[in-house]
Design a protein around this motif. Structure first.
Motif, PDB file in Angstrom:
ATOM      1  N   ASN A 116     -14.602  -8.195  21.043  1.00  0.00           N
ATOM      2  CA  ASN A 116     -13.573  -8.890  21.819  1.00  0.00           C
ATOM      3  C   ASN A 116     -13.961 -10.339  22.077  1.00  0.00           C
ATOM      4  OD1 ASN A 116     -11.920  -6.625  21.998  1.00  0.00           O
ATOM      5  ND2 ASN A 116     -12.925  -5.906  23.872  1.00  0.00           N
ATOM      6  N   ASP A 117     -15.239 -10.579  22.343  1.00  0.00           N
ATOM      7  CA  ASP A 117     -15.700 -11.944  22.585  1.00  0.00           C
ATOM      8  C   ASP A 117     -15.496 -12.802  21.341  1.00  0.00           C
ATOM      9  OD1 ASP A 117     -16.406 -11.507  25.183  1.00  0.00           O
ATOM     10  OD2 ASP A 117     -18.538 -11.202  24.778  1.00  0.00           O
ATOM     11  N   PHE A 118     -15.864 -12.268  20.179  1.00  0.00           N
ATOM     12  CA  PHE A 118     -15.716 -13.022  18.936  1.00  0.00           C
ATOM     13  C   PHE A 118     -14.247 -13.364  18.697  1.00  0.00           C
ATOM     14  CE2 PHE A 118     -17.753 -14.088  14.817  1.00  0.00           C
ATOM     15  CZ  PHE A 118     -16.622 -14.420  14.087  1.00  0.00           C
ATOM     16  N   ILE A 119     -13.385 -12.363  18.741  1.00  0.00           N
ATOM     17  CA  ILE A 119     -11.974 -12.581  18.437  1.00  0.00           C
ATOM     18  C   ILE A 119     -11.311 -13.507  19.455  1.00  0.00           C
ATOM     19  CG2 ILE A 119      -9.730 -11.422  18.245  1.00  0.00           C
ATOM     20  CD1 ILE A 119     -11.176  -9.035  17.012  1.00  0.00           C
ATOM     21  N   SER A 120     -11.744 -13.436  20.710  1.00  0.00           N
ATOM     22  CA  SER A 120     -11.144 -14.289  21.743  1.00  0.00           C
ATOM     23  C   SER A 120     -11.422 -15.767  21.505  1.00  0.00           C
ATOM     24  CB  SER A 120     -11.662 -13.877  23.130  1.00  0.00           C
ATOM     25  OG  SER A 120     -13.029 -14.230  23.295  1.00  0.00           O
ATOM     26  N   ASP A 143     -20.256 -22.434  20.886  1.00  0.00           N
ATOM     27  CA  ASP A 143     -20.177 -21.654  22.112  1.00  0.00           C
ATOM     28  C   ASP A 143     -21.185 -20.520  21.987  1.00  0.00           C
ATOM     29  OD1 ASP A 143     -19.371 -20.617  24.563  1.00  0.00           O
ATOM     30  OD2 ASP A 143     -17.245 -20.925  24.154  1.00  0.00           O
ATOM     31  N   TYR A 144     -21.190 -19.603  22.937  1.00  0.00           N
ATOM     32  CA  TYR A 144     -22.193 -18.541  22.915  1.00  0.00           C
ATOM     33  C   TYR A 144     -21.579 -17.202  23.309  1.00  0.00           C
ATOM     34  CZ  TYR A 144     -25.142 -22.611  22.721  1.00  0.00           C
ATOM     35  OH  TYR A 144     -25.695 -23.808  22.331  1.00  0.00           O
ATOM     36  N   ILE A 145     -22.061 -16.164  22.659  1.00  0.00           N
ATOM     37  CA  ILE A 145     -21.686 -14.802  23.010  1.00  0.00           C
ATOM     38  C   ILE A 145     -22.930 -14.087  23.512  1.00  0.00           C
ATOM     39  CG2 ILE A 145     -20.872 -12.573  22.143  1.00  0.00           C
ATOM     40  CD1 ILE A 145     -19.177 -14.054  20.116  1.00  0.00           C
ATOM     41  N   GLU A 146     -22.881 -13.641  24.747  1.00  0.00           N
ATOM     42  CA  GLU A 146     -24.002 -12.919  25.345  1.00  0.00           C
ATOM     43  C   GLU A 146     -23.747 -11.424  25.214  1.00  0.00           C
ATOM     44  OE1 GLU A 146     -24.453 -14.284  29.328  1.00  0.00           O
ATOM     45  OE2 GLU A 146     -24.708 -16.388  28.748  1.00  0.00           O
ATOM     46  N   THR A 147     -24.661 -10.734  24.573  1.00  0.00           N
ATOM     47  CA  THR A 147     -24.449  -9.314  24.305  1.00  0.00           C
ATOM     48  C   THR A 147     -24.868  -8.410  25.454  1.00  0.00           C
ATOM     49  OG1 THR A 147     -26.629  -9.003  23.312  1.00  0.00           O
ATOM     50  CG2 THR A 147     -24.838  -9.736  21.862  1.00  0.00           C
ATOM     51  N   VAL A 186     -29.914 -10.208  23.393  1.00  0.00           N
ATOM     52  CA  VAL A 186     -29.664 -11.125  22.288  1.00  0.00           C
ATOM     53  C   VAL A 186     -28.446 -11.977  22.603  1.00  0.00           C
ATOM     54  CG1 VAL A 186     -28.941 -11.281  19.874  1.00  0.00           C
ATOM     55  CG2 VAL A 186     -30.659  -9.602  20.561  1.00  0.00           C
ATOM     56  N   ASN A 187     -28.542 -13.265  22.348  1.00  0.00           N
ATOM     57  CA  ASN A 187     -27.408 -14.167  22.449  1.00  0.00           C
ATOM     58  C   ASN A 187     -27.096 -14.724  21.069  1.00  0.00           C
ATOM     59  OD1 ASN A 187     -27.155 -13.921  25.275  1.00  0.00           O
ATOM     60  ND2 ASN A 187     -28.736 -15.459  25.597  1.00  0.00           N
ATOM     61  N   TRP A 188     -25.815 -14.918  20.811  1.00  0.00           N
ATOM     62  CA  TRP A 188     -25.362 -15.428  19.521  1.00  0.00           C
ATOM     63  C   TRP A 188     -24.646 -16.757  19.705  1.00  0.00           C
ATOM     64  CZ3 TRP A 188     -26.695 -12.889  15.093  1.00  0.00           C
ATOM     65  CH2 TRP A 188     -27.170 -11.589  15.253  1.00  0.00           C
ATOM     66  N   ALA A 189     -24.981 -17.719  18.875  1.00  0.00           N
ATOM     67  CA  ALA A 189     -24.229 -18.966  18.848  1.00  0.00           C
ATOM     68  C   ALA A 189     -22.951 -18.726  18.064  1.00  0.00           C
ATOM     69  CB  ALA A 189     -25.054 -20.068  18.194  1.00  0.00           C
ATOM     70  N   PHE A 190     -21.821 -19.067  18.661  1.00  0.00           N
ATOM     71  CA  PHE A 190     -20.528 -18.953  17.989  1.00  0.00           C
ATOM     72  C   PHE A 190     -20.139 -20.361  17.537  1.00  0.00           C
ATOM     73  CE2 PHE A 190     -15.977 -19.084  17.649  1.00  0.00           C
ATOM     74  CZ  PHE A 190     -15.615 -17.853  17.126  1.00  0.00           C
ATOM     75  N   LYS A 250     -27.870 -15.918  15.326  1.00  0.00           N
ATOM     76  CA  LYS A 250     -28.804 -15.563  16.409  1.00  0.00           C
ATOM     77  C   LYS A 250     -29.407 -16.794  17.070  1.00  0.00           C
ATOM     78  CE  LYS A 250     -32.005 -12.924  18.521  1.00  0.00           C
ATOM     79  NZ  LYS A 250     -32.751 -14.017  19.177  1.00  0.00           N
ATOM     80  N   VAL A 251     -29.366 -16.820  18.391  1.00  0.00           N
ATOM     81  CA  VAL A 251     -30.019 -17.883  19.168  1.00  0.00           C
ATOM     82  C   VAL A 251     -31.502 -17.555  19.291  1.00  0.00           C
ATOM     83  CG1 VAL A 251     -30.162 -19.018  21.415  1.00  0.00           C
ATOM     84  CG2 VAL A 251     -27.923 -18.424  20.451  1.00  0.00           C
ATOM     85  N   GLY A 252     -32.360 -18.495  18.940  1.00  0.00           N
ATOM     86  CA  GLY A 252     -33.801 -18.261  18.972  1.00  0.00           C
ATOM     87  C   GLY A 252     -34.304 -17.837  17.613  1.00  0.00           C
ATOM     88  N   GLY A 253     -35.577 -17.983  17.399  1.00  0.00           N
ATOM     89  CA  GLY A 253     -36.133 -17.757  16.074  1.00  0.00           C
ATOM     90  C   GLY A 253     -36.678 -16.369  15.833  1.00  0.00           C
ATOM     91  N   SER A 254     -36.340 -15.414  16.690  1.00  0.00           N
ATOM     92  CA  SER A 254     -36.870 -14.060  16.522  1.00  0.00           C
ATOM     93  C   SER A 254     -35.795 -13.033  16.817  1.00  0.00           C
ATOM     94  CB  SER A 254     -38.058 -13.829  17.454  1.00  0.00           C
ATOM     95  OG  SER A 254     -38.473 -12.476  17.441  1.00  0.00           O
ATOM     96  N   PHE A 255     -35.738 -11.976  15.999  1.00  0.00           N
ATOM     97  CA  PHE A 255     -34.835 -10.871  16.277  1.00  0.00           C
ATOM     98  C   PHE A 255     -35.427  -9.919  17.310  1.00  0.00           C
ATOM     99  CE2 PHE A 255     -32.902 -11.856  12.070  1.00  0.00           C
ATOM    100  CZ  PHE A 255     -31.597 -11.983  12.509  1.00  0.00           C
ATOM    101  N   VAL A 256     -36.666 -10.137  17.670  1.00  0.00           N
ATOM    102  CA  VAL A 256     -37.363  -9.265  18.612  1.00  0.00           C
ATOM    103  C   VAL A 256     -37.823 -10.089  19.801  1.00  0.00           C
ATOM    104  CG1 VAL A 256     -39.297  -7.684  18.940  1.00  0.00           C
ATOM    105  CG2 VAL A 256     -38.162  -7.810  16.716  1.00  0.00           C
ATOM    106  N   ASP A 257     -37.657  -9.548  20.989  1.00  0.00           N
ATOM    107  CA  ASP A 257     -38.161 -10.163  22.209  1.00  0.00           C
ATOM    108  C   ASP A 257     -39.627 -10.561  21.988  1.00  0.00           C
ATOM    109  OD1 ASP A 257     -39.122 -10.733  24.761  1.00  0.00           O
ATOM    110  OD2 ASP A 257     -38.037  -9.079  25.708  1.00  0.00           O
TER     111      ASP A 257
END
Length: 264
Positions: free
Chosen positions: A47-51, A199-203, A253-257, A158-165
C-alpha cells in the motif's frame, strides 16, 4: 555538478563487485518462491508503494523482478494491464496462482530478467522495480527502465549498505563489505537530466526473520551466504539473549522510494 567530474557509474560497479551481499540466482529464488509469497503478499509495504505512484487507471505497467506478484496483482486492479517479468520461473507460477485467487486477468508474464532482451515487450507507460535493483550495473538498469517508460519510473532500494542489522553481524563476529547505498541512484538520474524524487517506506520489520531460533539462523545464512560454526553458535546466543531475552528484534528495514518522470 562537482568541482571535478566523478564517475559514479563506475564507482557503483566497483563497489557492487566487492560487496559480500551478492545477488541471488534464479535457482535461489525458485526455492524461496513459496516461502516468499506467504510473507510479502498483502504487506503494508504494498500500500505504501502504490500510494506514492501517480495513476490514472489507463496505464500499462511493467513490473521488473515481480516475484510472486506482490505489487503486480494489486496494481492490476488499478491499471489497464501489468507486464510482469522475473528470471525465476517459480516466482511467476506463484504470481499466476495469486492472480487466479484474486480473479485478476490483466497480467502478462515473461520469464526474463534485467540482462535479457526486452524488445519484444509491448509499449509501457510506467516501469516499477520493487526491491529488485540488486544489479551489477545500476546505470545500465536505470537507463533500461527510463527507455521503456513513456510516463514515469518508480523503484525502491534498501537504505544502508547491509541487508542485516549490523548489530547482529558485529555480535557474531561476521565482517562484511557493505553494498552500495541508494544515493548512487538519484545522483546518476540527475546527471542524465532527470529530477528524481526521494521518499522512504518504513517496513517496521527486519530483513532477517526471527520467528524462532532456527529460522533466525537460516535467514542470516540466506542474507550473508555463509556462517562458520563459531558464528552460528554466536547467532543462536544472540537470538536467545538479545532478541528473546531483551525483547530486541532485528532493526527494521527502510526502503528509499525513488521516482522520476520520463515524458517522451
Amino acid at each position: 555538478m562537482f568541482l571535478e567530474p566523478i564517475d559514479f557509474a563506475s564507482m557503483y560497479r566497483e563497489h557492487k563487485a566487492t560487496t559480500d551481499f551478492k545477488g541471488k540466482t534464479n535457482t535461489d529464488w525458485d526455492e524461496k518462491s513459496k516461502d516468499m509469497a506467504a510473507s510479502v503478499i498483502n504487506s503494508p509495504y504494498v500500500n505504501d508503494f502504490i500510494s506514492h505512484m501517480k495513476l490514472t487507471g489507463d496505464e500499462v505497467v511493467l513490473d521488473i523482478g515481480c516475484g510472486p506478484g506482490t505489487l503486480a496483482v494489486p496494481l492490476a486492479k488499478l491499471v489497464k494491464e501489468v507486464i510482469a517479468i522475473d528470471f525465476s520461473a517459480q516466482m511467476l507460477e506463484e504470481l499466476k496462482a495469486y492472480a487466479a485467487r484474486e480473479g485478476v486477468t490483466n497480467i502478462k508474464t515473461y520469464h526474463i530478467g534485467w540482462e535479457d532482451d526486452w524488445s519484444h515487450l509491448p509499449p509501457i507507460d510506467i516501469v516499477v522495480a520493487s526491491r529488485s535493483m540488486e544489479v551489477s550495473d545500476i546505470d545500465a538498469a536505470l537507463a533500461k527502465m527510463s527507455g521503456h517508460a513513456s510516463k514515469a519510473c518508480y523503484l525502491t532500494y534498501k537504505v544502508g549498505g547491509s541487508f542485516v542489522d549490523m548489530n547482529i553481524l558485529d555480535y557474531i563476529g561476521k565482517k562484511v563489505k557493505t553494498k552500495p547505498d541508494y544515493w548512487y541512484i538519484p545522483i546518476l538520474l540527475y546527471s542524465k537530466g532527470y529530477l528524481p524524487r526521494v521518499d522512504y517506506i518504513e517496513t517496521g520489520r527486519g530483513s532477517v526473520r526471527a520467528g524462532n531460533e532456527e529460522e533466525f539462523v537460516e535467514s542470516l545464512i540466506w542474507s550473508v551466504h555463509e556462517l562458520n560454526d563459531e558464528q552460528k553458535v554466536k547467532a543462536r546466543e544472540y537470538y536467545r539473549d538479545v532478541i528473546v531475552g531483551q525483547n530486541h528484534p532485528p532493526r527494521a528495514v527502510n526502503w528509499a522510494f525513488i521516482s522520476w518522470e520520463c515524458a517522451q
